[in-house]
Design an enzyme around this catalytic site. Structure first.
Site, PDB file in Angstrom:
ATOM      1  N   ARG A   1       0.826  -1.212   0.000  1.00 43.82           N
ATOM      2  CA  ARG A   1       0.000   0.000   0.000  1.00 43.82           C
ATOM      3  C   ARG A   1       0.857   1.258   0.000  1.00 43.82           C
ATOM      4  O   ARG A   1       0.544   2.231  -0.683  1.00 43.82           O
ATOM      5  CB  ARG A   1      -0.942  -0.015   1.216  1.00 43.82           C
ATOM      6  CG  ARG A   1      -2.093  -0.979   1.036  1.00 43.82           C
ATOM      7  CD  ARG A   1      -2.920  -1.077   2.291  1.00 43.82           C
ATOM      8  NE  ARG A   1      -2.431  -2.103   3.188  1.00 43.82           N
ATOM      9  CZ  ARG A   1      -2.804  -2.225   4.462  1.00 43.82           C
ATOM     10  NH1 ARG A   1      -3.622  -1.363   4.997  1.00 43.82           N
ATOM     11  NH2 ARG A   1      -2.339  -3.208   5.202  1.00 43.82           N
TER      12      ARG A   1
ATOM     13  N   GLU B   1     -19.321   2.185  -2.466  1.00 41.16           N
ATOM     14  CA  GLU B   1     -18.437   1.672  -3.513  1.00 41.16           C
ATOM     15  C   GLU B   1     -19.052   1.758  -4.902  1.00 41.16           C
ATOM     16  O   GLU B   1     -18.342   1.964  -5.894  1.00 41.16           O
ATOM     17  CB  GLU B   1     -18.036   0.222  -3.197  1.00 41.16           C
ATOM     18  CG  GLU B   1     -17.165   0.081  -1.963  1.00 41.16           C
ATOM     19  CD  GLU B   1     -17.936   0.169  -0.651  1.00 41.16           C
ATOM     20  OE1 GLU B   1     -19.185   0.075  -0.677  1.00 41.16           O
ATOM     21  OE2 GLU B   1     -17.303   0.326   0.410  1.00 41.16           O
TER      22      GLU B   1
ATOM     23  N   ASP C   1      -9.837 -10.133  10.002  1.00 34.39           N
ATOM     24  CA  ASP C   1     -11.192  -9.661   9.675  1.00 34.39           C
ATOM     25  C   ASP C   1     -12.139 -10.810   9.343  1.00 34.39           C
ATOM     26  O   ASP C   1     -13.358 -10.650   9.370  1.00 34.39           O
ATOM     27  CB  ASP C   1     -11.153  -8.670   8.507  1.00 34.39           C
ATOM     28  CG  ASP C   1     -10.754  -7.276   8.967  1.00 34.39           C
ATOM     29  OD1 ASP C   1     -10.910  -6.996  10.179  1.00 34.39           O
ATOM     30  OD2 ASP C   1     -10.274  -6.484   8.139  1.00 34.39           O
TER      31      ASP C   1
END
Lengths: 324, 555
Positions: free
Chosen positions: A10, A58, A123
């Site tokens: 990232r 989104e 997650d």
């Protein structure tokens, strides 16, 4: 093998975006409330009027990007993989891939997702996108990349900024080992031979590339010569390199952190079955969802799905006996 | 760019006919939603949108995004009328190899958005608007969304984003026709209030139940609410939207699905169905038979014309007819352009200024400046030269061009050359200047003579009947070919102007239904008459039309 140097995709993506943004004022960046996580907010600090955070929306993210693209902008829209192909496939298909200005194929939007595959970890299964490659590669006009390291991320970001058309690039959440050298050339539709070999081929992408190299290393100890390919360009796929591998090594193992249905392994299988059919074994999520795993347990989660260098080596040995 | 009221109306009519032609030829498509937005697109294409059909990718063009993409026939028809491609190409609609896809597509140069998957056009428009802002471009984005598609959550994602980014270079029309594929919107997913029972007209009548505007206001938008079939209201709304800075504007346009064709109007069946070939001649005739009611305010209280205007507004008049008399051309004196200017601010309803004055060429400019939408001068006091001057001045100023003839006047030969661009022909059926006269019966015969001349010279304007028009004779005057009806005592002279106008409309409607039955009978006898009646399934239309057919001896 040496201890890997771990770097963050990232951060590299963010740096590459800013660089591309300096070179081309048409580059705009969009995010959906994950811009700090993806570090695209750095672009926003550098170019505030070319950065849009649309919130947790989104569908809107994708379609606003399409509108910017039809007006000559080059949008990079980013969030987590689970919310991009996983959530906005209609907008991706009908607003980006389908509309084709005269002489062009699709709109000039780059969808770059982080948090692809099982290695998302804690997650849990709801956030582990193991279907994105299947979704994205079936949509006409889209090109699909999975970079193995930050060098690939940097070079592919630059490439997408220059090359017209819709792209999907999937990055991993966690730091990844450096694989490539700075001088490595990345071309659309061209795989990279990382290690030559004559007895079998492992085709990998993303985090499985390092595992494939480790498997080849251990196979070497047993006298098995294994070729390793980085199939970072899943669509278009490198038919030439795959046919050559099939012809010269006689069997292929594929490995990815994606469902074995429809992913890179399927793409390789489709290609080889039409050019030079050989036995193929696909390693990946075995058509089942992932689950939570702490960062230091991700290897256990991957192991549950057989995504380990040990299993790759094992599958190579098994498939060699099935050679035609 | 920029056409007058009548020219817009005529282009809207042309586009509607092409929608029928295209969907009939395709055997499928969406006429209902194409017709509900017909006037909106008409105003955009003919007055506001900056574009160049010869250079569809012109960088500074305004962008039109049809989010409710199933109404593609409406978009393509307007593009054909605007000159993007030949009108005949509409017959390739939805066919293999055509640029005119079932939904708008970039394959057709000039189309800005591939619509079809609903709820996405607004987000896309925001992208275009943001790009224009980044590049400091002046072009504007106009977007048409549907009420059915407002069920999509993405519409509201976009609504929030547009307000956040202050895209005041974006104007949205909500085509609020109250119908989506399955049924009425308020039954499927209410935007206003859940509809109990089946009487949809209740929803229409009760403005207190309309909540859609509140929704958009609460999202931070500038909200304008209009009747989406009124050209003057659309124009005024666009002007207001363009003048509003710092927020996006939505123009909530109450419309009628299938507008202009009785059997399609408010009928959910016509969301996505093509008209059968056997009905096309009647449909086209019906499209040619739209009409307007123009109350003449001098029949009211001359000392309070402001109030007469208000009565026209609440009576839902199509025009305000302004009889300007100078005491020379006619013995009476009424008012001049100064009064018109004063009245102009009271309403956006088109001002139909009828100049019964000497030497109109000297004064016509004043009436343009006063805000007239249509100006009619008399043939008795003009000639080829002076009328030519008036004609050009009016067209340049986007004012409708009218010519009037008195009962004793035949259409002068010098006027023939103007007929194909004349917007309005007033055929006086009383001697102007005196009130309370009766309709001169000879006018019927005169209309028959006139129609031949008008046809020969390609007149495509509207005939206005002026003088002694009342409930007894309006039907036959309509049958003669008049499409605009001036009502003096019969409207303004009545206590309830709204009821008087409604009665006028009903009489014309009766006459029109008879004409359409005549056509059905002529083309297909009793069988076609029955089929035509059978199409009219909403409300009490079918029974009413059946009764007319029985009276005519067709059943």
């Amino acid at each position: 093998m040496n201890e890997p140097i771990m770097t963050d995709m990232r951060s590299e993506y963010s740096k590459s975006l800013i660089q591309a943004g300096k070179e081309n004022s048409n580059i705009v960046v969009l995010g959906a409330d994950t811009t700090d996580s993806l570090k695209t907010s750095e672009f926003g600090k550098e170019f505030p009027n070319r950065f849009f955070n649309v919130g947790i929306a989104e569908a809107n993210l994708v379609t606003i990007s399409a509108g910017l693209a039809i007006s000559g902008k080059i949008p990079f829209a980013s969030t987590y993989a689970i919310f991009l192909p996983g959530r906005a496939v209609d907008q991706i298909r009908n607003n980006i891939a389908y509309p084709s200005p005269s002489g062009k194929k699709g709109l000039n939007v780059k969808l770059v997702a982080s948090h692809g595959g099982l290695s998302v970890g804690p997650d849990g299964g709801s956030h582990q996108q193991i279907e994105d490659i299947a979704i994205m590669r079936v949509i006409p006009n889209f090109r699909v990349f999975i970079p193995a390291d930050t060098i690939a991320v940097s070079k592919l970001t630059q490439l997408m900024a220059k090359e017209y058309g819709p792209f999907y690039m999937r990055m991993a959440r966690s730091k990844t080992p450096l694989i490539h050298s700075e001088s490595q050339d990345f071309q659309i539709g061209k795989g990279i031979t990382l290690r030559d070999g004559a007895d079998c081929t492992i085709a990998a992408c993303g985090i499985t590339v390092r595992m494939a190299l480790e498997a080849a290393e251990s196979l070497q100890q047993e006298g098995i010569s294994c070729r390793v390919l980085d199939i970072f360009s899943i669509k278009p796929i490198d038919h030439g390199i795959l046919e050559k591998a099939a012809r010269e090594t006689g069997c292929i193992v594929t490995a990815e952190e994606h469902n074995i249905i429809g992913g890179m392994g399927s793409a390789v299988t489709e290609s080889v079955s039409e050019s030079y059919p050989v036995p193929i074994k696909r390693i990946g999520a075995q058509d089942m969802f992932g689950e939570s795993a702490r960062d230091d347990e991700i290897n256990l989660l991957l192991e549950k799905h057989g995504i380990t260098s040990f299993n790759m080596a094992k599958q190579v040995k098994e498939i060699r006996s099935k050679k035609l | 760019m920029g056409l007058n009221y009548y020219q817009i109306k005529k282009n809207v009519l042309r586009a509607r006919k092409l929608v029928i032609k295209g969907t009939n030829s395709a055997g499928s498509g969406h006429p209902g939603g194409s017709f509900s937005m017909a006037e909106i697109l008409g105003c955009l294409f003919n007055k506001y949108l900056k574009f160049d059909p010869k250079n569809p990718q012109w960088e500074d063009r305004d962008r039109l995004v049809l989010s409710k993409g199933h109404a593609a026939p409406g978009l393509f028809s307007n593009m054909a009328v605007a000159g993007y491609f030949p009108e005949s190409e509409i017959e390739t609609l939805r066919k293999f190899g055509s640029r005119l896809q079932g939904h708008p597509d970039l394959k057709c140069p000039g189309v800005e958005f591939c619509g079809g998957s609903l709820g996405t056009g607004l987000s896309y428009s925001i992208g275009i608007a943001l790009a224009a802002k980044i590049d400091s471009k002046e072009h504007h984005v106009y977007t048409i969304i549907g009420d059915g598609e407002s069920d999509e959550g993405q519409v509201w994602e976009a609504a929030m984003a547009a307000a956040k980014y202050k895209v005041d270079n974006l104007t949205v029309f909500l085509d609020r026709n109250f119908i989506q594929q399955d049924s009425y919107t308020e039954k499927i997913m209410p935007l206003d209030e859940k509809l109990e029972g089946d009487d949809f007209s209740e929803m229409w009548k009760d403005a207190s139940r309309w909540k859609t505007g509140d929704k958009w206001r609460s999202f931070g938008w500038n909200v304008i609410e209009i009747d989406g079939h009124r050209i003057e209201q659309i124009n005024a709304a666009i002007a207001k939207a363009n003048a509003t800075k710092g927020v996006p504007t939505i123009i909530i346009s109450r419309t009628i699905k299938g507008k202009s064709i009785e059997h399609m109007e408010d009928n959910p069946q016509w969301h996505g169905k093509a008209p059968d070939s056997i009905f096309v001649p009647m449909i086209n005739l019906e499209l040619d038979s739209q009409f307007m009611i123009a109350p003449s305010i001098i029949a009211g209280d001359m000392s309070n014309l402001e109030n007469e205007i208000k009565r026209c507004v609440s009576g839902r008049a199509d025009y305000v007819h302004l009889d300007v008399m100078d005491g020379k051309f006619v013995p009476t004196k009424t008012f001049d352009h100064n009064k018109i200017k004063e009245l102009r601010s009271l309403t956006v309803i088109p001002f139909d200024s009828h100049l019964m004055i000497d030497e109109p060429v000297k004064y016509v400019r004043d009436y343009v400046d006063a805000g007239s939408d249509i100006i009619t001068v008399h043939a008795e006091v003009t000639d080829e030269s002076s009328f030519g001057e008036i004609h050009d001045l009016l067209k340049q100023n986007q004012v409708g061009v009218g010519l009037a003839i008195n009962p004793d006047t035949e259409l002068p030969e010098w006027s023939y050359k103007f007929l194909n661009s004349l917007d309005q022909l007033i055929v006086m059926s009383v001697v102007p200047g005196k009130s309370g006269q009766k309709y001169i019966e000879e006018t019927h015969a005169k209309m028959a003579r006139l129609n031949l001349i008008l046809k020969e010279h390609d007149f495509s304007g509207y005939i206005e009947a002026d003088g002694g028009v009342n409930l007894e004779n309006i039907g036959s005057i309509f049958a003669d070919g008049a499409r605009v009806f001036v009502g003096g005592g019969a409207i303004i002279g009545q206590q309830d102007v709204r009821a008087a106008i409604r009665d006028f409309r009903n009489e014309v409607l009766h006459s029109r239904r008879r004409i359409l039955l005549d056509k059905s009978n002529e083309l297909g006898g009793k069988d076609l008459v029955n089929k035509w009646i059978g199409l009219h399934v909403i409300g009490e239309k079918q029974e009413q039309i059946k009764k007319i057919a029985q009276e005519a001896g067709y059943l």
